[in-house]
Design a protein around this motif. Sequence first.
Motif, short mmCIF file in Angstrom:
data_model
loop_
_atom_site.label_atom_id
_atom_site.label_comp_id
_atom_site.label_asym_id
_atom_site.label_seq_id
_atom_site.Cartn_x
_atom_site.Cartn_y
_atom_site.Cartn_z
N GLU A 461 10.24 -10.13 -22.78
CA GLU A 461 11.27 -11.16 -22.57
C GLU A 461 10.80 -12.56 -22.93
N GLY A 462 9.53 -12.71 -23.25
CA GLY A 462 9.03 -13.98 -23.75
C GLY A 462 8.91 -15.08 -22.72
N PHE A 463 8.50 -14.73 -21.50
CA PHE A 463 8.28 -15.75 -20.48
C PHE A 463 7.07 -16.60 -20.84
N ASP A 464 7.20 -17.90 -20.64
CA ASP A 464 6.08 -18.81 -20.92
C ASP A 464 5.02 -18.72 -19.83
N GLU A 465 5.47 -18.56 -18.58
CA GLU A 465 4.53 -18.42 -17.47
C GLU A 465 5.14 -17.48 -16.43
N VAL A 466 4.25 -16.90 -15.61
CA VAL A 466 4.69 -15.98 -14.57
C VAL A 466 4.06 -16.39 -13.25
N VAL A 467 4.88 -16.39 -12.20
CA VAL A 467 4.39 -16.60 -10.84
C VAL A 467 4.48 -15.26 -10.11
N VAL A 468 3.35 -14.75 -9.68
CA VAL A 468 3.31 -13.47 -8.96
C VAL A 468 3.34 -13.76 -7.46
N ALA A 469 4.44 -13.35 -6.82
CA ALA A 469 4.64 -13.55 -5.38
C ALA A 469 5.05 -12.21 -4.77
N THR A 470 4.25 -11.18 -5.07
CA THR A 470 4.61 -9.80 -4.73
C THR A 470 4.22 -9.39 -3.32
N GLY A 471 3.67 -10.33 -2.54
CA GLY A 471 3.44 -10.06 -1.13
C GLY A 471 2.30 -9.12 -0.84
N VAL A 472 2.47 -8.31 0.20
CA VAL A 472 1.38 -7.48 0.71
C VAL A 472 1.81 -6.02 0.81
N ILE A 473 0.80 -5.18 0.99
CA ILE A 473 0.99 -3.75 1.26
C ILE A 473 0.41 -3.48 2.64
N PRO A 474 1.16 -2.85 3.56
CA PRO A 474 0.60 -2.55 4.89
C PRO A 474 -0.71 -1.77 4.78
N ARG A 475 -1.69 -2.17 5.55
CA ARG A 475 -3.00 -1.52 5.52
C ARG A 475 -2.98 -0.27 6.38
N ARG A 476 -3.63 0.78 5.89
CA ARG A 476 -3.75 2.02 6.65
C ARG A 476 -5.22 2.21 7.04
N PRO A 477 -5.54 1.95 8.30
CA PRO A 477 -6.94 2.10 8.73
C PRO A 477 -7.37 3.57 8.71
N GLU A 478 -8.65 3.79 8.63
CA GLU A 478 -9.18 5.15 8.61
C GLU A 478 -9.33 5.67 10.04
N ILE A 479 -8.28 6.33 10.48
CA ILE A 479 -8.26 6.94 11.81
C ILE A 479 -7.88 8.40 11.63
N PRO A 480 -8.65 9.35 12.14
CA PRO A 480 -8.27 10.76 12.02
C PRO A 480 -6.86 10.99 12.56
N GLY A 481 -6.05 11.69 11.80
CA GLY A 481 -4.69 12.00 12.21
C GLY A 481 -3.65 11.01 11.73
N ILE A 482 -4.06 10.02 10.91
CA ILE A 482 -3.11 8.99 10.49
C ILE A 482 -2.02 9.54 9.58
N ASP A 483 -2.23 10.71 9.01
CA ASP A 483 -1.23 11.30 8.12
C ASP A 483 -0.25 12.22 8.84
N LEU A 484 -0.32 12.30 10.15
CA LEU A 484 0.62 13.13 10.90
C LEU A 484 2.05 12.58 10.74
N PRO A 485 3.05 13.45 10.85
CA PRO A 485 4.43 13.03 10.55
C PRO A 485 5.00 11.99 11.50
N HIS A 486 4.49 11.87 12.71
CA HIS A 486 5.05 10.87 13.64
C HIS A 486 4.35 9.52 13.51
N VAL A 487 3.50 9.34 12.50
CA VAL A 487 2.82 8.07 12.24
C VAL A 487 3.54 7.34 11.11
N VAL A 488 3.99 6.12 11.39
CA VAL A 488 4.74 5.35 10.40
C VAL A 488 4.17 3.94 10.31
#
Length: 667
Positions: A461-488
């Motif tokens: 599209e030929g943009f002269d400049e880009v501002v990246v303001a894409t925010g954050v991604i929620p962090r997933r700590p390393e805890i056993p069981g974090i992939d269980l279905p009731h974890v959101v």
Amino acid sequence: MRLSRVLEPIQIGSMTLRNRIMMGSMHVGFEKQEDGVERLAAFYAERARGEVGLIVTGGAAVRPEGGMGDKYCNVYLDQHITPLMLITDAVHQAGGKIALQLFHSGRYAHKEATGLDPVAPSPLQAPINRWKPRELQADEIEMTIQAFADGAVRAKKAGFDAVEIMGSEGYLINQFLSPVTNKREDEWGGDFQRRARFGIEVAKRVRQAVGSDFPVVFRMSGLDLIPESTTMEETVQFAAMLQEAGMDALNVGIGWHESQVPTIAMMVPRGAYVWVAQQIKQGVSIPVIASNRINDLRQAEAILEDDRCDLVSMARPLLADPLIVRKSSEGRFDEVNTCIACNQACLDHIFDGKIASCLVNPEVGREKEWALAPATKLKKVAVVGAGPAGLEAARVLAERGHQVVVLEKQHQIGGQLNYARQVPGKQEFNETLRYYRTQLSRLRVEIRLGIQATTAMLEEEGFDEVVVATGVIPRRPEIPGIDLPHVVSYAQVFEKQAKVGKRVAIVGAGGIACDLSHLLVQDEPISPQAAQYLMEYRILDAKSMHRMQQSGRKVFMLRRGKHVGTGLGKTTRWAVLANLKRHGVEMMTQIDYREITPQGVVITQGDAEQLIAADTVVIAAGATSNDQLFHELNGRIPVHVIGGAKEAGELDAKRAILEGSAIGRAI
């Protein structure tokens, strides 16, 4: 809606104001900078150009021990007159009127700032000050009364249009009036008449010193919100005594700084304390000014139309938008950058010894260097991400003439502001989103929703400049069981992508976890209108209504660290945590996570292991920067990264909007 009453002129003593909106006093701390008085002058002049009826400065100390130090505004020496004239000249050139507030903080003064022991009517230490005051002697009381009068004379010589005597918010005059802080048994304490004497003598002496043709406003405490303090009956009586002493208007303050009742936070309903001014107005014939959580001139119009007061004081709303009066008088209500009462960049900054600014308007305090100038070279700029950082960048870029395209992968603008505005008591964030929608539409910014921006697309599209303001991604700590279905994740809950059970364990206890907890315990509110109807007809009593407005959930906040609510501002954190505790949220700190099981979260606290039973486990343990696009573009197109994409950590709309505003000026 057309405004009428709010735009009517009004007389305060010999002074005619163009309308009934007053900019209330705020300490902003600009004086601490090398060119501080010039910055103050530019700040106040900008509000004068916005057509506010009267500006009241931050407090100017009448005595050195009652101020905030040499670097702040003072009025206890003749040498203070000349610097103050820079302010009055700037405001008058902008067509405004300005009053100097005469100030003595009493036991709230900090010795580390003044180098002097704080003083008070009685030697009782304030809970918000580590320095105990000494008791004023009779000759010192007389000297302090005269200092108010001498300060008023200096203000008049400096060109101010009026003075306001600070007798509210728990400062010195208020300390004399209250039986909580005045335990004297001489002529300055004891019964109500003797406790009131100091304030009345100050009022009389100031009036005598400046003459009958110079307006004097008295800011009195309408409601101390301190147990066993001045009664409402005494307050109304004090107001009548002030009128008799020659005051031209009464500005009604609410609460002390040490009060345990929120008075100006976002959780406080708009106009919640106007009734106090109305009580005082019924006892006097001079103009009465209402304040606290009035942030819209349409609201002010309704208050004035109902004859509940004569003027409305707006302080922080004039930080958020210096042109609020002018815009509103022209019917441009949607263009107003509304104060959301977050306190994060104004009061929190001041109480941390920083310079005040504004979360939604970071230009505050930067008026001199941040005046918007047209871009020297017009460019086509892409802003990727429509959270607060991206929205502010797009607004400023477009104001300066650039062609701006906003690309947002979600189907609405706002980013994580859309989380905040769902939280009970945080609906004011809707105003910020309304402001940005209006401004970007006015500036013809192209907004593309549901678009995942890619390097190829941006290059094509030929943009002269880009501002990246894409925010954050929620962090997933390393805890056993974090992939269980009731974890959101917290994002899934806010975006209604997850069903939440009746027992919830939140992994994390920062600001986002506090917001989430409020949402989860109060997610079935009854509208105020419905609540009033149900209680008026005694279908439900107050206790039943409170129970009906709860979700019935049990929420636990868990944290490895020692403190809950880190990242919340100093002036609101205590109220947020107290509210959570009232709703039964349990906060467990200094714990370790063993594992997540189908039954809940197994933790250790000290040597003890326990299961926190939970149907749903929500991960709110911070975030990581979503900066992949920035790294892909770097070296291919001139690219800038702002907000959460630049630095994760606690969600921080203040920093995001500041960085968006700065990059909008830099390109």
